[in-house]
Enzyme design. Structure first.
Site, PDB file in Angstrom:
ATOM      1  N   SER A  77       8.827  11.087  30.618  1.00 17.17           N
ATOM      2  CA  SER A  77       9.415  12.364  31.073  1.00 17.17           C
ATOM      3  C   SER A  77      10.216  13.096  29.996  1.00 17.17           C
ATOM      4  O   SER A  77      10.545  14.271  30.186  1.00 17.17           O
ATOM      5  CB  SER A  77      10.325  12.130  32.276  1.00 17.17           C
ATOM      6  OG  SER A  77       9.573  12.117  33.454  1.00 17.17           O
ATOM      7  N   LYS A  80       8.908  16.320  28.882  1.00 18.08           N
ATOM      8  CA  LYS A  80       9.094  17.549  29.671  1.00 18.08           C
ATOM      9  C   LYS A  80       9.985  18.550  28.942  1.00 18.08           C
ATOM     10  O   LYS A  80       9.845  19.755  29.104  1.00 18.08           O
ATOM     11  CB  LYS A  80       9.700  17.214  31.041  1.00 18.08           C
ATOM     12  CG  LYS A  80       8.726  16.447  31.942  1.00 18.08           C
ATOM     13  CD  LYS A  80       9.420  15.865  33.157  1.00 18.08           C
ATOM     14  CE  LYS A  80       8.419  15.141  34.057  1.00 18.08           C
ATOM     15  NZ  LYS A  80       9.055  14.300  35.073  1.00 18.08           N
ATOM     16  N   TYR A 204      -0.829  16.668  31.057  1.00 17.55           N
ATOM     17  CA  TYR A 204       0.460  16.084  31.456  1.00 17.55           C
ATOM     18  C   TYR A 204       0.464  14.569  31.223  1.00 17.55           C
ATOM     19  O   TYR A 204       1.423  14.013  30.662  1.00 17.55           O
ATOM     20  CB  TYR A 204       0.738  16.424  32.932  1.00 17.55           C
ATOM     21  CG  TYR A 204       1.972  15.753  33.474  1.00 17.55           C
ATOM     22  CD1 TYR A 204       3.246  16.179  33.117  1.00 17.55           C
ATOM     23  CD2 TYR A 204       1.861  14.661  34.332  1.00 17.55           C
ATOM     24  CE1 TYR A 204       4.380  15.538  33.595  1.00 17.55           C
ATOM     25  CE2 TYR A 204       2.982  14.014  34.817  1.00 17.55           C
ATOM     26  CZ  TYR A 204       4.243  14.454  34.447  1.00 17.55           C
ATOM     27  OH  TYR A 204       5.352  13.805  34.913  1.00 17.55           O
TER      28      TYR A 204
HETATM   29  N1  GLN Z   1       4.433   9.982  33.588  1.00 17.71           N
HETATM   30  C1  GLN Z   1       5.458   9.785  34.545  1.00 17.71           C
HETATM   31  C2  GLN Z   1       5.099  10.415  35.870  1.00 17.71           C
HETATM   32  O1  GLN Z   1       4.692  11.526  35.914  1.00 17.71           O
HETATM   33  C3  GLN Z   1       6.701  10.381  34.010  1.00 17.71           C
HETATM   34  C4  GLN Z   1       7.837  10.203  34.960  1.00 17.71           C
HETATM   35  C5  GLN Z   1       9.100   9.822  34.315  1.00 17.71           C
HETATM   36  O2  GLN Z   1       9.194   9.435  33.156  1.00 17.71           O
HETATM   37  N2  GLN Z   1      10.098   9.848  35.113  1.00 17.71           N
HETATM   38  O3  GLN Z   1       5.213   9.809  36.901  1.00 17.71           O
END
Ligand code: GLN
Length: 331
Positions: A77, A80, A204
């Protein structure tokens, strides 16, 4: 606030700080037993749950590294932050914000509930999955590799090398992605997605599977701490307005539904990922006394054993301890 009677003014040598951090890592490593590895992406369960590592890079180049600093892991994440930055650089801030809001959710990162219950026109923020998937759909490019290029280009400019994708994690994530697909279909129905759903999700999953180390996270965090400027090279890499907005989102939404507590107890912009990484940015601060890393620093943490919110359990405690002793808070 700074605790104890340590006189940092006279003891700010690298060796001195290194000894402190080594002790703290040894202490907090035991806390890894209080959490669990992420299991909903099966490949993530292969990590060593007892790992804990940290790198701190100061604006003057002073670097403290301790614990498991050599272990590569996937960015998850934390990507992001960079997909948001790249989307803003490619499409303009106001356009991106017309597609995704800047409100914390107080819900889990992969929650779908608000999307339906609040009848929203756009996802809450780019740091939860719904917002991040929307942002990824805005990236330039027709294929997932073209969309990914902007993110890898930005990371390469900061890190000085081009990060790779962990194909096993990518495939594991892709093949266990029911929740993210559900979010994707919901977004498709609301009309906020700008690219084909499958290409968006593929991008993603790939962006989450970028390999990284704590050294890399510290360096990335340092550039953000300096509003997009790389103080070591003197280059502006991210426009100031965008870097600052990214930090606001990190502070308010970056630690999932523990963001409020993290802001209260640690007080710096940070973003975590389910592989156990945390990237934090400590801006330069003004204090009467002299403190470690007063000119600002970037911090990278790795500890794959997670708490209930999906944040590194020992990593957060270590960061809280350091931030408290060295008065990192921006407040
Ligand atoms: N790839 C993970 C997901 O989409 C990323 C989530 C995370 O790191 N919190 O579930």
């Amino acid at each position: 606030m700074v605790q104890g009677s340590t006189n940092w003014n006279t003891e700010l040598t690298q060796e001195w700080l290194q000894n402190y951090v080594d002790d703290w890592v040894t202490f907090y490593r035991k806390h890894t037993a209080d959490g669990e590895l992420a299991s909903y992406i099966p490949e993530l369960e292969k990590a060593d749950a007892g790992s804990l590592g940290i790198t701190i890079i100061g604006n003057n180049g002073m670097t403290i590294r301790s614990g498991d600093v050599e272990t590569p892991f996937t960015i998850q994440s934390i990507s992001k932050v960079f997909s948001f930055i790249v989307a803003c650089m490619e499409r303009g801030v106001s356009y991106v914000l017309s597609r995704v809001d800047v409100e914390p959710t107080g819900e889990a990162f992969n929650s779908i509930m608000h999307l339906e219950m609040k009848q929203i026109e756009k996802p809450f923020n780019p740091m939860v999955n719904a917002g991040a998937i929307t942002v990824t759909s805005l990236l330039k490019g027709r294929t997932s590799d073209e969309k990914l290029r902007g993110i890898l280009d930005l990371l390469e400019r900061i890190l000085g090398y081009r990060p790779t994708i962990d194909v096993d994690i990518y495939e594991s994530e892709r093949d266990s992605s029911l929740r993210n697909r559900a979010i994707g279909y919901f977004l498709l129905e609301t009309g906020v997605l700008e690219s084909d759903l499958n290409i968006t999700l593929e991008t993603y999953f790939k962006q989450c599977s970028i390999n990284i180390t704590v050294d890399d996270l510290a360096r990335l965090g340092m550039v953000l701490a300096n509003d997009g400027m790389d103080k070591l090279t003197g280059e502006e890499i991210i426009p100031r307005q965008i870097a600052r907005l990214a930090k606001v989102l990190m502070l308010t939404c970056g630690m999932y539904d523990a963001s409020g507590k993290f802001a209260a107890y640690v007080g710096i912009p940070a973003k975590s990922g389910v592989s156990g990484g945390i990237m934090a940015s400590t801006p330069p601060r003004v204090r009467e006394e002299i403190l470690p890393f007063m000119d600002g620093c970037g911090v990278g943490v790795y500890g794959p054993s997670l708490d209930a919110q999906g944040n590194s359990i020992a990593g957060i405690r270590l960061l809280r301890h350091i931030a408290s002793h060295w008065d990192f808070s921006i407040f």
